[in-house]
Design a protein around this motif. Structure first.
Motif, PDB file in Angstrom:
ATOM      1  N   THR A  62       6.684 -16.573 -27.343  1.00 51.60           N
ATOM      2  CA  THR A  62       7.976 -15.800 -27.102  1.00 51.60           C
ATOM      3  C   THR A  62       8.402 -15.661 -28.383  1.00 51.60           C
ATOM      4  OG1 THR A  62       8.544 -17.367 -25.250  1.00 51.60           O
ATOM      5  CG2 THR A  62      10.186 -16.258 -26.236  1.00 51.60           C
ATOM      6  N   LYS A 108       6.028  -9.489 -20.379  1.00 42.86           N
ATOM      7  CA  LYS A 108       6.001 -10.970 -20.318  1.00 42.86           C
ATOM      8  C   LYS A 108       7.411 -11.583 -20.246  1.00 42.86           C
ATOM      9  CE  LYS A 108       4.365 -14.406 -22.644  1.00 42.86           C
ATOM     10  NZ  LYS A 108       5.429 -15.137 -22.980  1.00 42.86           N
ATOM     11  N   GLY A 167       9.816 -12.248 -16.893  1.00 42.50           N
ATOM     12  CA  GLY A 167      10.268 -13.695 -16.759  1.00 42.50           C
ATOM     13  C   GLY A 167      11.739 -13.986 -16.904  1.00 42.50           C
ATOM     14  N   SER A 190      -1.170 -15.080 -14.377  1.00 51.00           N
ATOM     15  CA  SER A 190       0.228 -14.954 -14.431  1.00 51.00           C
ATOM     16  C   SER A 190       0.711 -13.486 -14.154  1.00 51.00           C
ATOM     17  CB  SER A 190       1.007 -15.432 -15.247  1.00 51.00           C
ATOM     18  OG  SER A 190       2.389 -15.209 -15.350  1.00 51.00           O
ATOM     19  N   LEU A 226       3.231 -12.326 -14.802  1.00 50.73           N
ATOM     20  CA  LEU A 226       3.944 -11.900 -15.934  1.00 50.73           C
ATOM     21  C   LEU A 226       3.024 -11.086 -16.927  1.00 50.73           C
ATOM     22  CD1 LEU A 226       6.046 -15.243 -17.012  1.00 50.73           C
ATOM     23  CD2 LEU A 226       6.882 -13.594 -15.355  1.00 50.73           C
ATOM     24  N   GLY A 238       6.396 -14.004  -7.452  1.00 53.96           N
ATOM     25  CA  GLY A 238       7.856 -13.991  -7.500  1.00 53.96           C
ATOM     26  C   GLY A 238       8.536 -13.399  -6.274  1.00 53.96           C
TER      27      GLY A 238
END
Length: 545
Positions: free
Chosen positions: A181, A261, A265, A390, A392, A424
């Motif tokens: 991140t 991502k 998110g 994922s 993402l 999601g």
């Protein structure tokens, strides 16, 4: 660019709801969204002399659209329209009946509908993927079909406001951008310059930057996209991007231009100022590097980031950066993480009951591939639930996935098997194909995958039509189709044995307005609907008009 060649394309107060290059889900916005004074049915006019070259009608996307070719080698596109001018409307109707399709994308003979600049061509609307009344307007290179930024053509929309910048993002580029991140710094504006709240940033020896920001037009409250970004390291241009032209083949690369991502998110939009490894130059231009900066000493260095709009208004971020490997922690990445799927390479994953193949253009950055398998509780499921990576993490090209069912089907070639992807709260389905014990599908997003044997046919609901109904005062017939997976393969209506046109804007309802195709008297209407699994429902109605 031929400045002042085109006139403004709609008879409404010149104002924009969105500009070219604005950030959208899975695509850059590819034109200008011209406001229509909050109303539909404002006159849309030809932006220059030329001829109508193509017509597109579709339930989503552009809705109803006109393409005009011009003698200067450019094409203009007008989308989300309501009715075309009468002669064109009649021609389109004829073509739909000839093709027996409501959704069409057709070439129009060059000499059939010539237009002069300012000629009325259609009424503005809210059709297709539009979420409110406006005109979507594009300018394209006719030969290449590449879309050009219309804001560079001097339309009457004043812009004296520089971009507003909100935050700076810093990445440790010893890692994939998907393994961290970014460290986010708020920006403060003083003396005409934006500065991060920490004026000297400590970083790893390989670093790149991104930013959040938007642009506004004079007199407008809309937040629009920026046009250009540059990053300088000690006054050397390292990398830049410019949203002056983008093809529809390139528009999905927005997922590499932003930190996908982070945004997917629930975080903010961050636009990269460096090109990810799996992203061809496209809107980027490499300078002294692809935007990744190598800090080879422990000195303090100057960084400048310049962000511009299409009118030349400029905003600037200035800060200093220093290498500090021992104490700096940019993001939550782990330096010894193994990332075993790479961009620009074919990547394959195989287990006893699942196979996955990604081609060399599928990934933008390296990633550590993850996979889990659990039992499925979905009604009709005939396989395990396979969690593949994922959702993402973005994918550019479609990838192939094969799943082996847990049960033996009597006739697998003709079974109503679909592959279902979930992530999601959203569901996506693909009609699976069978070969040698495996069912195969294609997708452009990671998530949870499973096989479902779907035996439930669609349900047809008629709004104003019952058996032997008398419809002498009605103006139309309307149907709603429901299916457990909301994906229809085909809808066909026949009136007295002949195809009848039903519109299906936004995919919600099927509407047929009475015209000369349905004369007064008794009629038989047959509706046939097929879902993506191949289940079919046929309804027959008798009525009098």
């Amino acid at each position: 660019m031929p400045v002042n060649y085109f006139t403004y394309p709609v008879k409404a107060t010149p104002a924009l709801a969105a500009n070219f290059g604005e950030l959208r889900t899975n695509h850059f916005h590819m034109g200008l969204d011209c406001k229509t004074d909050h109303k539909e049915n404002m006159p849309v006019v030809a932006a220059a002399d030329g001829y109508i070259a193509k017509i597109k009608i579709e339930p989503y996307g552009f809705g109803r659209a006109i393409y005009i070719n011009h003698p200067n080698g450019l094409t203009t596109l007008y989308a989300h329209l309501n009715n075309f001018f009468p002669a064109l409307e009649e021609y389109v109707k004829e073509q739909q009946y000839k093709l027996e399709q409501w959704s069409i994308y057709i070439d129009v003979p060059a000499n059939l509908f010539p237009v002069k600049q300012g000629d009325f061509i259609a009424y503005s609307g809210n059709t297709g993927g539009s979420q409110g009344p406006h005109l979507h307007f594009e300018i394209r290179d006719t030969e290449s079909d590449k879309v050009l930024n219309p804001s560079l053509f001097n339309f009457p929309v004043n812009d004296n406001i520089p971009p507003s910048l909100l935050r700076l993002a810093v990445y440790n580029r010893n890692l994939s951008t998907y393994s961290q991140t970014p460290k986010l710094y708020g920006l403060k504006y003083a003396g005409g310059i934006y500065q991060p709240t920490t004026p000297t940033i400590l970083a790893f020896d390989k670093v790149s930057f991104g930013f959040s920001g938007y642009d506004k037009y004079t007199g407008s409250a809309n937040n629009n996209g920026v046009f250009e970004g540059e990053v300088y390291f000690d006054n050397t241009l390292m990398s830049s991007f410019k949203l002056d032209s983008i093809s529809y083949d390139e528009t999905r690369y927005i997922n590499a231009h932003i930190d996908h991502k982070l945004k997917a998110g629930g975080g903010p939009y961050i636009q990269h100022l460096s090109r990810l490894p799996g992203y061809p130059e496209s809107v980027y231009k490499d300078g002294a590097s692809d935007g990744v900066i190598n800090l080879t000493d422990d000195s303090i260095h100057d960084v400048r980031i310049i962000i511009k709009d299409a009118s030349g208004n400029t905003s600037e971020i200035r800060f200093r950066i220093k290498r500090n490997n021992s104490s700096c922690n940019i993001g939550n990445g782990i330096t010894n993480q193994v990332e075993n799927f790479e961009p620009n390479s074919m990547n394959v994953f195989e287990k006893d009951d699942i196979q996955l193949v990604l081609d060399d253009k599928a990934l933008y950055d390296s990633l550590r591939f993850t996979y889990t398998k659990t039992a499925s509780s979905t009604p009709g499921a005939i396989s395990k639930l396979h969690q593949v990576q994922s959702g993402l993490i973005p994918v550019q090209d479609s990838f192939s996935i094969k799943i082996k069912p847990d049960i033996d089907l009597v006739n697998p070639d003709t079974a109503h098997v679909i592959m279902v992807r979930q992530w999601g709260g959203k569901t996506e389905v693909f009609r699976a194909t069978y070969k040698d014990g495996w069912f195969a599908g294609k997708f452009r997003n990671f998530g949870s995958f499973q096989l479902v044997n779907d035996e439930s046919p669609p349900t047809v609901y008629a709004y104003n039509l019952k058996e032997n109904a008398v419809l002498t005062s009605a103006t139309q017939i309307m149907f709603t189709i429901k299916d457990n997976y909301e994906e229809l393969q085909n809808f066909r209506a026949e009136l007295d044995g002949k195809w009848l046109r039903f519109s299906n804007d936004k995919g919600k309802t099927f509407i047929s307005r009475f015209d000369e195709k349905c004369h007064p008297g008794p009629h038989e209407l047959q509706i046939s609907v097929q879902d993506i699994a191949g289940n079919t429902t046929v309804k027959t109605y008798h009525f009098t008009r």
